[in-house]
Design a protein around this motif. Structure first.
Motif, PDB file in Angstrom:
ATOM      1  N   LEU A 198       0.838  -1.199   0.000  1.00 16.28           N
ATOM      2  CA  LEU A 198       0.000   0.000   0.000  1.00 16.28           C
ATOM      3  C   LEU A 198       0.871   1.246   0.000  1.00 16.28           C
ATOM      4  O   LEU A 198       0.588   2.224  -0.716  1.00 16.28           O
ATOM      5  CB  LEU A 198      -0.917  -0.011   1.220  1.00 16.28           C
ATOM      6  N   GLU A 219      -0.480   2.350   7.796  1.00 15.84           N
ATOM      7  CA  GLU A 219      -1.572   2.710   8.707  1.00 15.84           C
ATOM      8  C   GLU A 219      -1.904   4.197   8.629  1.00 15.84           C
ATOM      9  O   GLU A 219      -3.052   4.602   8.840  1.00 15.84           O
ATOM     10  CB  GLU A 219      -1.242   2.312  10.146  1.00 15.84           C
ATOM     11  N   THR A 222      -4.130   4.516   5.424  1.00 12.04           N
ATOM     12  CA  THR A 222      -5.512   4.086   5.643  1.00 12.04           C
ATOM     13  C   THR A 222      -6.254   5.072   6.546  1.00 12.04           C
ATOM     14  O   THR A 222      -7.421   5.388   6.291  1.00 12.04           O
ATOM     15  CB  THR A 222      -5.575   2.669   6.238  1.00 12.04           C
ATOM     16  N   LEU A 226      -9.600   7.012   5.419  1.00 16.47           N
ATOM     17  CA  LEU A 226     -10.847   6.855   6.160  1.00 16.47           C
ATOM     18  C   LEU A 226     -11.396   8.193   6.624  1.00 16.47           C
ATOM     19  O   LEU A 226     -12.619   8.376   6.717  1.00 16.47           O
ATOM     20  CB  LEU A 226     -10.639   5.929   7.358  1.00 16.47           C
ATOM     21  N   LEU A 237      -6.001   3.991  -1.738  1.00 16.28           N
ATOM     22  CA  LEU A 237      -6.724   2.898  -1.090  1.00 16.28           C
ATOM     23  C   LEU A 237      -7.828   2.354  -2.001  1.00 16.28           C
ATOM     24  O   LEU A 237      -8.086   1.145  -2.027  1.00 16.28           O
ATOM     25  CB  LEU A 237      -7.296   3.364   0.250  1.00 16.28           C
ATOM     26  N   CYS A 241      -8.018  -1.557  -3.340  1.00 14.65           N
ATOM     27  CA  CYS A 241      -9.188  -2.427  -3.249  1.00 14.65           C
ATOM     28  C   CYS A 241      -9.574  -2.976  -4.622  1.00 14.65           C
ATOM     29  O   CYS A 241      -9.933  -4.159  -4.755  1.00 14.65           O
ATOM     30  CB  CYS A 241     -10.365  -1.677  -2.636  1.00 14.65           C
ATOM     31  N   ILE A 267      -5.465  -6.246   7.142  1.00 11.06           N
ATOM     32  CA  ILE A 267      -5.797  -4.909   6.660  1.00 11.06           C
ATOM     33  C   ILE A 267      -7.293  -4.685   6.531  1.00 11.06           C
ATOM     34  O   ILE A 267      -7.839  -3.682   7.004  1.00 11.06           O
ATOM     35  CB  ILE A 267      -5.098  -4.646   5.308  1.00 11.06           C
ATOM     36  N   ILE A 271     -10.661  -1.546   7.678  1.00  7.83           N
ATOM     37  CA  ILE A 271     -11.217  -0.576   6.721  1.00  7.83           C
ATOM     38  C   ILE A 271     -12.539  -1.099   6.160  1.00  7.83           C
ATOM     39  O   ILE A 271     -12.889  -0.810   5.015  1.00  7.83           O
ATOM     40  CB  ILE A 271     -10.221  -0.282   5.575  1.00  7.83           C
TER      41      ILE A 271
END
Length: 321
Positions: A198, A219, A222, A226, A237, A241, A267, A271
């Motif tokens: 990532l 982290e 993410t 978020l 992100l 996905c 992970i 999320i």
């Protein structure tokens, strides 16, 4: 605890080692502990610490799931510095039996014991319960296995499916491939679809867009995504996905696993809401003439944190493993 009545199971990844005790013939976990791998020089140190915490100085047998290929008796972990010899560890701790299996083989076996309430439906139809089931997930690395039906129930495949080639599909992904080739030579999907991956993907997008990449840990990426306050983190992100969906869809076609897909790893449970609204489904189903197969295949996110331990307990009592 009464000595000699328990077996030890473990799930050893690149970052954490999880241990538990089970009664012989059972998969019910007790005395679960999670230890940071970096805190211990090697596996035997972590095992000794765990057994001391439990007040147990001897168990009769053990099974460990490890994030590494398992060939012969020597094991070199893929994503940390631990290395050990299976027979030496068995002798050191006085175990009658010591099994070591791949971590995602254990994940697959553990899925058999995950209750329905710990499975989050992502997409897909009813599937065919008689067909193989794919188990895949990003964490410190990208793991992959499959459950295959046999006469007596199910067996699990040991694979290194996370190390297949990254297959770019547009100009941006071609640019990402070139950037990562300059760093790593060959680029597998694990170079993108794991924690470090990532970060690699985030830095590659930043380089393509000629913008700064201030976040230096997965982290942080993410968290920023978020919070929806960092467009580059959100884009990264989302792309992560979608690429996971494409990779899982390819594996379904390869394995014929219309029995279902079970997404594990460290992970995705962190999320979940973002993931369920992401482009994963688009990537998973976008297979041209094969699209109906993917639309028919159910996909679940596994929310049970100790699936690997359940699988190690299942393997311990399985004479075929």
């Amino acid at each position: 605890m009464t000595q000699g009545e328990y077996s030890l199971v473990g799930d050893v990844g690149g970052t954490n080692a999880r241990f538990a005790l089970v009664e012989r013939g059972s998969v019910e976990l007790c005395a679960i502990e999670t230890l940071a791998c970096d805190d211990y020089a090697n596996l035997d140190d972590a095992l000794s610490c765990y057994l001391d915490k439990c007040g147990v100085d001897r168990v009769r047998e053990a099974c460990l799931a490890v994030a590494s290929p398992v060939r012969g008796t020597r094991v070199q972990m893929t994503n940390n510095l631990w290395r050990f010899d299976i027979e030496e560890i068995r002798t050191q701790f006085g175990w009658q039996t010591f099994k070591v299996i791949n971590d995602f083989m254990a994940m697959a076996l553990g899925v058999l014991h995950v209750p329905e309430g710990k499975l989050v439906h992502v997409c897909g139809g009813p599937g065919d319960r008689r067909r193989p089931r794919l188990v895949m997930g990003p964490g410190t690395g990208l793991g992959a296995s499959a459950l295959v039906p046999v006469r007596s129930g199910w067996t699990a495949l040991t694979t290194e499916g996370g190390h297949v080639d990254f297959a770019p599909r547009d100009d941006t992904e071609m640019a990402i491939l070139r950037i990562l080739q300059a760093r790593f030579g060959r680029v597998s999907v694990e170079r993108i679809l794991c924690g470090q991956g990532l970060l690699n993907l985030y830095q590659a997008h930043a380089a393509i867009q000629k913008v700064s990449a201030p976040l230096d840990a997965p982290e942080k990426i993410t968290a920023a995504a978020l919070e929806r306050n960092d467009p580059l983190a959100c884009q990264t992100l989302q792309h992560f996905c979608e690429l996971l969906g494409r990779t899982a869809g390819d594996a379904v076609l390869t394995l014929g696993s219309s029995g279902g897909v079970y997404l594990c790893g460290g992970i995705l449970p962190r999320i979940t809401d973002f993931f369920l609204a992401s482009r994963f489904r688009r990537g998973f189903e976008d297979k041209g003439r094969m699209r109906p197969i993917l639309e028919f295949t159910p996909v679940h996110l596994v929310a049970e944190p100790y699936t690997g331990l359940l699988g190690a307990a299942e393997a311990l009592g399985n004479p075929e493993i």
